[in-house]
Design a protein around this motif. Structure first.
Motif, mmCIF file in Angstrom:
data_model
loop_
_atom_site.group_PDB
_atom_site.id
_atom_site.type_symbol
_atom_site.label_atom_id
_atom_site.label_comp_id
_atom_site.label_asym_id
_atom_site.label_seq_id
_atom_site.Cartn_x
_atom_site.Cartn_y
_atom_site.Cartn_z
ATOM 1 N N GLU A 490 35.969 45.972 54.984
ATOM 2 C CA GLU A 490 37.523 45.872 54.690
ATOM 3 C C GLU A 490 37.694 45.125 53.572
ATOM 4 O O GLU A 490 36.208 43.990 53.781
ATOM 5 C CB GLU A 490 37.618 45.643 56.274
ATOM 6 C CG GLU A 490 38.033 46.987 56.639
ATOM 7 C CD GLU A 490 39.009 46.757 58.253
ATOM 8 O OE1 GLU A 490 39.420 45.119 58.336
ATOM 9 O OE2 GLU A 490 38.544 47.239 59.304
ATOM 10 N N ALA A 491 38.172 44.742 52.940
ATOM 11 C CA ALA A 491 38.191 44.347 52.481
ATOM 12 C C ALA A 491 40.005 43.627 51.692
ATOM 13 O O ALA A 491 40.465 45.109 52.111
ATOM 14 C CB ALA A 491 37.621 44.021 50.602
ATOM 15 N N ILE A 492 40.491 42.812 50.893
ATOM 16 C CA ILE A 492 41.338 42.445 49.497
ATOM 17 C C ILE A 492 41.127 42.190 48.814
ATOM 18 O O ILE A 492 39.707 41.378 48.330
ATOM 19 C CB ILE A 492 42.784 41.829 50.756
ATOM 20 C CG1 ILE A 492 42.179 40.563 50.770
ATOM 21 C CG2 ILE A 492 42.717 42.539 51.615
ATOM 22 C CD1 ILE A 492 43.483 39.215 51.430
ATOM 23 N N GLY A 493 41.995 42.331 48.506
ATOM 24 C CA GLY A 493 41.588 41.874 46.426
ATOM 25 C C GLY A 493 42.191 41.513 45.283
ATOM 26 O O GLY A 493 43.772 42.421 45.712
ATOM 27 N N VAL A 494 43.075 40.578 44.661
ATOM 28 C CA VAL A 494 44.012 40.801 43.691
ATOM 29 C C VAL A 494 43.538 40.467 42.144
ATOM 30 O O VAL A 494 42.479 39.583 42.311
ATOM 31 C CB VAL A 494 45.230 39.587 44.141
ATOM 32 C CG1 VAL A 494 44.530 38.490 44.376
ATOM 33 C CG2 VAL A 494 45.903 39.472 43.191
ATOM 34 N N GLY A 495 43.920 41.260 41.892
ATOM 35 C CA GLY A 495 43.528 41.136 39.778
ATOM 36 C C GLY A 495 44.527 40.065 38.914
ATOM 37 O O GLY A 495 45.861 40.729 39.167
ATOM 38 N N PHE A 496 44.796 38.887 38.743
ATOM 39 C CA PHE A 496 46.169 38.328 37.472
ATOM 40 C C PHE A 496 45.592 38.651 35.979
ATOM 41 O O PHE A 496 44.664 38.194 35.637
ATOM 42 C CB PHE A 496 45.964 36.804 37.593
ATOM 43 C CG PHE A 496 46.313 37.123 39.006
ATOM 44 C CD1 PHE A 496 48.035 37.818 39.093
ATOM 45 C CD2 PHE A 496 46.399 36.547 40.090
ATOM 46 C CE1 PHE A 496 48.722 36.955 40.528
ATOM 47 C CE2 PHE A 496 47.445 36.643 41.161
ATOM 48 C CZ PHE A 496 48.441 36.925 41.625
ATOM 49 N N HIS A 497 46.147 38.902 35.749
ATOM 50 C CA HIS A 497 46.077 38.709 33.418
ATOM 51 C C HIS A 497 47.404 39.165 33.231
ATOM 52 O O HIS A 497 48.339 38.878 34.153
ATOM 53 C CB HIS A 497 45.203 40.575 34.061
ATOM 54 C CG HIS A 497 44.665 41.074 32.147
ATOM 55 N ND1 HIS A 497 44.572 39.942 31.618
ATOM 56 C CD2 HIS A 497 44.559 42.115 31.771
ATOM 57 C CE1 HIS A 497 43.623 40.796 30.697
ATOM 58 N NE2 HIS A 497 43.823 42.125 30.644
#
Length: 601
Positions: A490-497
């Motif tokens: 279980e995990a969450i992630g966010v990428g900004f570009h």
């Protein structure tokens, strides 16, 4: 273009007056990818656009078919969102996975990714500026729409003729004529160079073969960086002509057509999510995201009425809202919330991408109700849902970077607090040159286009620094490009570009080791969004609505050049979803008719 005349009607929200509006539509908009339609009511007596609706007839299905996929495949799948900026999606997805997997890219891997992404900025901005949007300002187009302007251009000396080689403004316009103009053709050659630069770092264009969570598969050598640099310096020399050429061309339009600053102008509401990570600071953890986000080589920021509201990626993340209103979807109010608090304990809204559910609801287009597949991303400042735009990418990036004043890229790029200085070193036949992009008075068509040229120079200057850093790692023997990782249950992630044309974020939720929710938000939904649940128009709609008409043609021969310049200044691109949703378990069969060439029709 379909034209229908209607007498005595008034556009919504306009002051009461007797007028004659003409319905005009451009569907699809040409010289872009995708099915963007612009539907307007034009008041030819007042010479302005009274009303505008932006539509897209294609559905983006990635948020549906990413479910239950292996998270390690996310970047390979999402790069197929677009046949133009697929590498931007792949890179952003890798950033998202890095956060979710708790892995950090080795420095040389980060420099390689930055070199690939700057090459993409150089490639795409160049081919769009000169070979697509540039046609709107070429001699053939101006002759057909504003012959009086062309006559003036013939008599107007180009202030920077000594730098770019064209004596008059009309000479610049002729150089941009499609297939014939020498600058138009030169830009095509430069596009080949920059695509080669990209492939050196990311393997292939446009779906990279060397990007992975944890790093890259590109083998770092002196030869690799040298091959990139030799092509880069040819592009740097080219940029020393590009920037002054466009300054001359766009400044001329302000002079030739007083009031032209209003074409495509809207309230200054700009968003930039930052780009080009600094490996000395970026560890991809959410807890440190505020810090490493500010260390990016393009500074993130939200700009409201010309002022910097925030450059904190945590604030930016928590403020994102996905609204519906005029979109072909059902609401997800009663559906599960995947994330109630972020890793720092901040509450996460139901309309945040982590909690979004995509429920398509195809229906007949109705401009008084639902009329597009594009949702309406907004940024919530605590009181208002702001329809941010990217201005095509560069103007938001430069504006945010300038105001923050944090960037200093090896002496090649400096943010001053009110401008961005770009220093290009000596090249084969030209000496050093410094350009300074200064924050403009307006966010309009001409300034969006001008910023595109300056950001090409910015990307080229930054790339020189990245090559130097990459070579230093090779000479020091630090050539590990990838770190191992494990996929958590279980995990969450966010990428900004930043995609070429603006903000790009990927939000992922992992459960039981698989993707439970995934939402990519490229710039097109932001710029091409429609009237939201509060009735607020999207940026294309807002920029076209109230745009004055300077074209000299009447309704019968009207080309809509001022409208096209307003729309194309955003660098529209809608292939982020040429997909089909046919429900659960439904099979579609089609009969193919053989052709004389052995294929099928």
């Amino acid at each position: 273009m379909a034209t229908t005349e209607s007498t005595g009607k008034r556009a919504k929200g306009k002051r009461a007056r007797d007028t004659q509006l003409v319905d005009m539509s451009w569907d699809p908009i040409t010289r872009i990818v995708g099915s963007l339609g612009i539907y307007t009511k034009i008041d030819f007596k007042q010479k302005e656009v009274a009303e505008c609706h932006s539509t897209s007839s294609i559905f983006r299905g990635y948020s549906i078919f990413m479910k239950d996929k292996d998270p390690r495949d996310a970047h390979f799948i999402t790069s197929r969102i677009c046949g133009i900026c697929g590498d931007n999606h792949a890179a952003c997805s890798v950033y998202t996975q890095n956060m979710a997997f708790g892995v950090r890219t080795p420095p040389i891997g980060e420099w390689i990714m930055n070199l690939g992404e700057t090459a993409e900025f150089m490639f795409d901005h160049n081919i769009y500026q000169e070979n697509l949007v540039g046609v709107d300002y070429c001699e053939k187009m101006v002759r057909e729409t504003n012959p009086g302007v062309l006559e003036l251009a013939e008599r107007t000396e180009a202030p920077h003729a000594g730098e770019h080689g064209y004596r008059t403004i009309a000479d610049i316009m002729r150089a941009l004529n499609p297939m014939e103009g020498d600058f138009y053709r030169e830009a095509l050659q430069q596009s080949r160079l920059t695509r080669e630069m990209f492939c050196l770092m990311e393997g292939r264009h446009v779906h990279p073969s060397t990007l992975y969570p944890g790093g890259v598969g590109t083998h770092p050598t002196v030869q690799l960086f040298t091959d990139y640099l030799t092509r880069l310096m040819r592009y740097v020399e080219y940029m020393k002509r590009v920037v002054p050429l466009h300054d001359d061309l766009f400044d001329f339009f302000y002079e030739a057509l007083p009031g032209y600053e209003k074409v495509g102008q809207r309230r200054i509401l700009l968003g930039c999510w930052g780009s080009l990570n600094n490996p000395d600071h970026c560890d991809y953890t959410y807890a440190n995201m505020s810090h490493w986000g500010r260390q990016m080589y393009v500074t993130p920021g939200v700009i409201v009425d010309g002022k910097l509201v925030t450059n904190d990626l945590v604030d930016i993340n928590l403020g994102i809202r996905i609204l519906l209103g005029s979109s072909y979807y059902d609401d997800w109010t009663d559906h599960e919330m995947f994330v109630t608090r972020d890793p720092l304990g901040n509450p996460v809204d139901r309309r945040h991408p982590w909690n979004q559910h995509t429920i398509p609801h195809p229906q007949k287009r109705d401009f008084d109700d639902k009329y597009s597949w594009v949702m309406s991303p907004r940024w919530f400042d605590g009181s208002d849902h702001l329809p941010l735009d990217t201005g095509g990418g560069p103007i938001a990036r430069l504006w945010s970077t300038a105001l923050s004043g944090l960037v200093d890229i090896g002496g090649y790029v400096q943010a001053t607090g009110s401008s961005v200085k770009i220093n290009l070193p000596r090249t084969a036949t030209l000496g050093e040159r410094t350009f300074e992009w200064k924050i403009p008075k307006w966010s309009n068509a001409l300034e969006r286009n001008r910023a595109r040229s300056y950001f090409q120079a910015y990307a080229a200057a930054a790339a020189i620094h990245f090559v130097e850093k990459g070579l230093a790692e090779v000479h020091a023997g630090r050539t590990q490009t990838w770190q191992p990782f494990t996929v958590p249950d279980e995990a969450i992630g966010v990428g900004f570009h930043e995609a070429v044309r603006g903000v790009l974020s990927h939000h992922m939720v992992i459960r039981d080791g698989k993707i439970a929710n995934y939402h990519p938000y490229p710039p097109t939904p932001w710029n091409g969004s429609v009237r939201d649940s509060y009735g607020t128009p999207g940026p294309y709609e807002d920029a076209v609505q109230n745009t004055p008409i300077f074209e000299e043609n009447g309704p019968d021969t009207f080309k809509g050049i001022d409208i096209m310049r307003a729309v194309r200044s955003f660098d529209p691109c809608l292939p982020c979803g040429v997909h089909m949703f046919v429900g659960n378990g439904r099979t579609v069969r089609a009969q193919h008719t053989p052709t004389a060439f052995g294929g099928s029709a």
